[in-house]
Design a protein around this motif. Structure first.
Motif, short mmCIF file in Angstrom:
data_model
loop_
_atom_site.label_atom_id
_atom_site.label_comp_id
_atom_site.label_asym_id
_atom_site.label_seq_id
_atom_site.Cartn_x
_atom_site.Cartn_y
_atom_site.Cartn_z
N PHE A 406 14.57 5.06 -1.45
CA PHE A 406 15.64 4.86 -2.44
C PHE A 406 16.48 3.64 -2.05
CE2 PHE A 406 19.75 5.77 -4.40
CZ PHE A 406 19.37 6.14 -5.69
N HIS A 407 16.81 3.58 -0.77
CA HIS A 407 17.65 2.49 -0.25
C HIS A 407 16.97 1.13 -0.44
CE1 HIS A 407 20.15 0.19 2.48
NE2 HIS A 407 19.11 -0.06 3.25
N GLU A 408 15.62 1.12 -0.39
CA GLU A 408 14.91 -0.15 -0.59
C GLU A 408 15.21 -0.72 -1.97
OE1 GLU A 408 10.86 0.89 0.24
OE2 GLU A 408 11.25 0.91 2.41
N ARG A 409 15.33 0.16 -2.99
CA ARG A 409 15.57 -0.31 -4.36
C ARG A 409 17.04 -0.34 -4.72
NH1 ARG A 409 11.63 2.15 -8.60
NH2 ARG A 409 12.46 0.32 -9.67
N PHE A 410 17.77 0.67 -4.27
CA PHE A 410 19.20 0.78 -4.60
C PHE A 410 19.98 0.97 -3.31
CE2 PHE A 410 16.59 2.89 -7.87
CZ PHE A 410 16.79 2.01 -8.93
N PRO A 411 20.31 -0.11 -2.66
CA PRO A 411 20.93 0.03 -1.32
C PRO A 411 22.17 0.92 -1.37
CG PRO A 411 20.49 -2.27 -1.86
CD PRO A 411 20.18 -1.50 -3.09
N PHE A 412 22.18 1.93 -0.55
CA PHE A 412 23.35 2.81 -0.53
C PHE A 412 23.98 2.90 0.86
CE2 PHE A 412 21.72 6.59 1.63
CZ PHE A 412 20.35 6.39 1.54
N VAL A 413 23.36 2.23 1.85
CA VAL A 413 24.05 2.04 3.14
C VAL A 413 24.11 0.53 3.33
CG1 VAL A 413 23.24 4.22 4.14
CG2 VAL A 413 21.95 2.12 4.58
N PRO A 414 25.04 0.04 4.17
CA PRO A 414 25.16 -1.42 4.29
C PRO A 414 23.83 -2.06 4.68
CG PRO A 414 26.88 -0.28 5.53
CD PRO A 414 25.95 0.78 5.03
N ARG A 415 23.52 -3.16 4.01
CA ARG A 415 22.38 -3.97 4.44
C ARG A 415 22.72 -4.58 5.80
NH1 ARG A 415 17.82 -2.78 2.10
NH2 ARG A 415 17.71 -3.19 -0.12
N ARG A 416 21.77 -4.60 6.69
CA ARG A 416 22.04 -5.16 8.02
C ARG A 416 21.11 -6.33 8.26
NH1 ARG A 416 25.04 -0.82 10.70
NH2 ARG A 416 24.88 0.97 9.34
N ALA A 417 21.65 -7.34 8.91
CA ALA A 417 20.83 -8.53 9.16
C ALA A 417 19.65 -8.14 10.04
CB ALA A 417 21.69 -9.58 9.86
N ASN A 418 18.48 -8.66 9.66
CA ASN A 418 17.32 -8.45 10.51
C ASN A 418 17.34 -9.57 11.56
OD1 ASN A 418 14.97 -7.34 11.42
ND2 ASN A 418 13.91 -7.46 9.45
N PHE A 419 16.67 -9.34 12.64
CA PHE A 419 16.67 -10.38 13.67
C PHE A 419 15.22 -10.72 13.99
CE2 PHE A 419 15.98 -11.23 18.17
CZ PHE A 419 16.60 -12.46 18.23
N SER A 420 14.91 -12.02 13.98
CA SER A 420 13.54 -12.42 14.25
C SER A 420 13.44 -13.22 15.53
CB SER A 420 13.02 -13.26 13.08
OG SER A 420 11.83 -13.91 13.46
N LEU A 421 12.59 -12.78 16.41
CA LEU A 421 12.37 -13.54 17.65
C LEU A 421 11.74 -14.88 17.36
CD1 LEU A 421 10.74 -10.90 20.03
CD2 LEU A 421 12.97 -11.98 20.31
N LEU A 422 10.80 -14.89 16.39
CA LEU A 422 10.07 -16.13 16.11
C LEU A 422 10.98 -17.17 15.47
CD1 LEU A 422 6.72 -14.61 14.83
CD2 LEU A 422 7.03 -15.98 16.90
N GLU A 423 11.98 -16.68 14.69
CA GLU A 423 12.85 -17.63 13.99
C GLU A 423 14.14 -17.92 14.74
OE1 GLU A 423 13.27 -15.97 10.09
OE2 GLU A 423 11.09 -15.96 9.84
N SER A 424 14.35 -17.24 15.85
CA SER A 424 15.61 -17.46 16.56
C SER A 424 15.58 -18.81 17.29
CB SER A 424 15.84 -16.31 17.53
OG SER A 424 15.89 -16.74 18.84
#
Ligand SMILES: Cc1cc2nc3c(=O)[nH]c(=O)nc-3n(C[C@H](O)[C@H](O)[C@H](O)COP(=O)(O)OP(=O)(O)OC[C@H]3O[C@@H](n4cnc5c(N)ncnc54)[C@H](O)[C@@H]3O)c2cc1C
Length: 425
Positions: A406-424
């Protein structure tokens, strides 16, 4: 090849936690059991963090006082944090499990722990041969099995395969199937001087999450900390570093790891584990039971391996005694064992798969939700799955999974930044 030199009632291949537990339980019931381990203990194993259910099992096996002779770190919960460090970590405590507080458990260096278990099997009457490698299986039938060990044939009525990732019977019968969506690789090492947390948090393992996978930080004694990086094999290739440098590369690129490891020094323990999620089905067949990693292994993010292995081993021993002493129906006994392994592990494996989605992590990090769904996850991850998870846990986990979708389509908890090792940077 010489004729059979010895006949035992049961041969156990492998003297790790699963094999040692099976052997101890068989010997305690008067079964003539031989354990063959190609290694000589103490031998290294990665996987130093346990579940409350294992502590309970060790007490029931009468091993509580032996455990006290080995240094360990009490574990009361687990900390999760995103690798960028931009949000506070979350602690999940076993005392907050749905259905009532779970007892604390521990992290421990595996070599002395595994040796303790194997010795306990010997003290219970099992014959233990170390440095004895099973090279071939010659026969595998109910009441009649034969294995070859360094030029010698050994016969028994039943075989328990506890050979870990060597999966001796699985390979012999062609049962091993790698789980393609969990093709990961783990780079690990032991360090001194890793930053520790205070008080009751000091022994909590930390899971540091990144898009490519996750790190573990497991304090194993007062000084040493086990650290590992688990990534998909594709991402590991994309990093383009030699295998021996991958862990250092990952730590250097991850703000949380960089901070916790700023004063750390490596010890001489370091290694790599690849391709380690698989199943060997069926978990029992004519003449054999598969226990521990010889049966199945799925990604270690929730530290379930030793718990599942030791519990299955205890159950396999019970089934084997039923076959040997109570003339139990072989097919029925096998079915019952297979059901035990499937139903205790299936829900855990679903949660492991879920963990690789960022949306799952976002809902997890909310740490609270309706109907105690988080408490249910904690109960499962404490090992409340034997012989199968209670219905009250099952529907709560499904509800949690629904929340994630459900959250994937209708976010109901705060979105949190993802962290990428490859892009850091
Ligand atoms: C990266 C990683 C991290 C992990 N982290 C955790 C964790 O935190 N917590 C946890 O609970 N689990 C963890 N695990 C899993 C855990 O280590 C295993 O599930 C556990 O060791 C399984 O126990 P076992 O007795 O089945 O096998 P093992 O401990 O592997 O023992 C198998 C034994 O069989 C012997 N053997 C193999 N082949 C033969 C042969 N042909 N003849 C005779 N003997 C043989 C070996 O010498 C060995 O001693 C982790 C695993 C990995 C890969």
């Amino acid at each position: 090849m010489s004729g059979p030199a010895h006949t035992h009632e049961v041969v156990v291949i492998g003297g790790g936690p699963a094999g040692a537990t099976a052997a101890r339980q068989l010997a305690r019931q008067g079964v003539d059991v031989l354990v063959l381990d190609k290694a000589t203990h103490p031998r290294f194993r990665i996987g130093e963090s346990f579940l409350p259910r294992t502590s309970k099992q060790l007490e029931a096996l009468g091993l509580g006082s032996k455990l006290e002779q080995i240094e360990y770190m009490p574990k009361l919960g687990v900390e999760f944090v995103f690798g960028h460090g931009g949000e506070p970590p979350k602690d999940f405590w076993f005392r907050d499990a749905f259905g009532g507080a779970k007892q604390p458990t521990f992290n421990i260096e595996r070599a002395p722990f595994d040796r303790m278990l194997l010795r306990a099997a010997g003290e219970s009457g099992a014959t233990v041969r170390e440095g004895a490698s099973v090279r071939r299986i010659n026969r595998l039938e109910d009441g009649d099995v034969e294995v070859e060990v360094d030029g010698e044939s050994l016969r028994a009525k039943y075989l328990i395969d506890a050979s870990g990732q060597a999966t001796v019977v699985g390979r012999h019968l062609g049962l091993r199937r790698v789980l393609p969506d969990l093709r990961k690789i783990a780079y690990y090492a032991h360090y001194r001087g890793v930053q520790r947390r205070d008080g009751e948090e000091a022994g909590s393992p930390t899971i540091v999450m990144c898009r490519e996978g996750w790190f573990w930080i497991i304090p194993i004694d007062r000084e040493r900390t086990s650290i590992g990086l688990v990534m998909s094999q594709e991402d590991a290739r994309a990093a383009g570093r030699p295998a021996g440098e991958m862990l250092r590369w990952g730590i250097a690129r991850c703000p949380v790891m960089r901070q916790r490891c700023q004063d750390c020094e490596p010890t001489d323990v370091a290694g790599i584990a690849a391709d380690y999620s698989y199943r060997c089905r069926p978990y029992a067949g004519p003449g054999y039971f598969l226990v521990g990693d010889a049966a199945t292994f799925v990604d270690p993010v929730f530290s379930t391996g030793v718990c599942l292995g030791m519990m299955a081993a205890e159950h396999a021993a019970k089934c084997t005694v039923a076959l040997l002493r109570e003339r139990a129906d072989a097919k029925k006994t096998r079915r019952e064992y297979i059901r035990f392994v499937e139903s205790s592990s299936t829900m855990l494996f679903r949660i492991v798969r879920g963990f690789y989605k960022h949306s799952f992590r976002e809902v997890l990090m909310q740490a609270q939700g309706p109907f105690s769904v988080h408490g249910a996850l904690i109960a499962l991850l404490a090992g409340d799955v034997f012989p199968r998870p209670a219905l009250a846990l099952q529907w709560r986990v499904r509800l949690f999974e629904f929340f994630v979708r459900f959250h994937e389509r209708f976010p109901f908890v705060p979105r949190r930044a993802n962290f990428s090792l490859l892009e850091s940077d």
